[in-house]
Scaffold this active site. Structure first.
Site, PDB file in Angstrom:
ATOM      1  CB  VAL A 157     -31.817  -0.965  25.104  1.00 37.58           C
ATOM      2  CG1 VAL A 157     -33.372  -1.000  25.081  1.00 37.58           C
ATOM      3  CG2 VAL A 157     -31.136   0.295  25.443  1.00 37.58           C
ATOM      4  CE1 TYR A 158     -33.054  -8.907  21.064  1.00 32.24           C
ATOM      5  CE2 TYR A 158     -30.767  -9.507  22.339  1.00 32.24           C
ATOM      6  CZ  TYR A 158     -32.068  -9.788  21.412  1.00 32.24           C
ATOM      7  OH  TYR A 158     -32.425 -10.923  21.250  1.00 32.24           O
ATOM      8  CB  SER A 159     -29.166  -7.535  27.401  1.00 33.23           C
ATOM      9  OG  SER A 159     -28.477  -7.859  26.287  1.00 33.23           O
ATOM     10  CB  SER A 161     -36.298  -5.600  25.694  1.00 35.37           C
ATOM     11  OG  SER A 161     -35.537  -6.458  24.844  1.00 35.37           O
TER      12      SER A 161
END
Length: 253
Positions: A157-159, A161
């Site tokens: 999810v971080y990547s 975003s």
């Protein structure tokens, strides 16, 4: 020759944001440092810039609170006019963001919304709010991550975003190009900052593992990321827009 441009760096109290603010100030740029909760750290960045002969001030901005952006923009314009006789920004560095990590089965809707809402939604609406203050020929640099190119467990999810921020940067480079506004992305690799609770800075074993994955055999220093961002903001790269510059020491090539 000094550069009397005005730059705003979100999350400028520590880590990459602090290094970016110092690097821009070293070029002669006046700097607005924003912070969400680290008022003392932001004040320290401002003090260091002033001690070196530059000029800066700090303002609170929570990029996860889009509803506050209108008031922030009005207050920013007023403060710029009062302090420096101008309400125009020349450089906007979108550095502030959060990192919430977890494997597929561990990610909650709340964590997902907070991460995407801060890193992508917040960045989009900060740009929307501040572009009216950005002069023609201005520069926007968005901070992404090398994880949009290679993978690491628990970072989906971080990547994603940050990948959204990279696509946004390319699209807006075309949209704002007629005003001469350049938009680029810097994608840091593993760096010894306090991000993710300072894991890469404080965990010697993790740092050694990540260093072995880079061509240059070490993790990065925040100053190296800040210097790269300042270079993208300079006139020396005035013909560069819509690009992604990875600053990772050759991680996982």
């Amino acid at each position: 020759m000094t550069d009397r441009r005005i730059a705003l760096v979100t999350g400028g109290g520590r880590g990459i944001g602090r290094s970016t603010a110092l690097a821009l100030a070293a070029q002669g740029t006046r700097v607005v440092v924003t912070y969400r909760s680290g008022a003392d750290a932001a004040a320290g960045t401002v003090q260091e810039i002033r001690a070196a002969g530059g000029d800066a001030f700090a303002m609170r901005l929570d990029i996860g609170d889009v509803g506050s952006f209108g008031t922030f923009t009005t207050e920013l314009a007023t403060t710029l006019r009062r302090r420096w006789g101008s309400s125009r920004l020349d450089v906007l560095v979108n550095n502030a963001g959060i990192g919430l990590f977890g494997r597929l089965e561990d990610v909650t809707p709340e964590a997902f919304d907070e991460l995407v809402g801060t890193n992508f939604r917040g960045t989009f609406f900060v740009i929307q709010a501040l572009v009216p203050l950005l002069g023609d020929g201005g520069r926007i640099i968005n901070v992404s991550t090398s994880l949009t190119r290679h993978i690491s467990p628990g970072t989906s999810v971080y990547s994603a975003s940050k990948a959204a921020v990279e696509v946004l940067s390319r699209s807006l480079a075309s949209e704002l190009g007629p005003r001469g506004i350049r938009i680029n992305t810097v994608a840091p690799g593993p760096s010894a900052t306090d991000f993710n609770s300072g894991a890469m800075r404080d965990d010697a074993g993790l740092r050694e593992t990540l260093a072995a994955q880079t061509s240059l055999g070490r993790v990065g220093d925040p100053q190296e990321i800040g210097d790269a961002i300042a270079a993208l903001a300079s006139d020396g790269l005035r013909w560069v827009t819509g690009e992604r510059l990875e600053v990772s020491g050759g991680a996982l090539l």
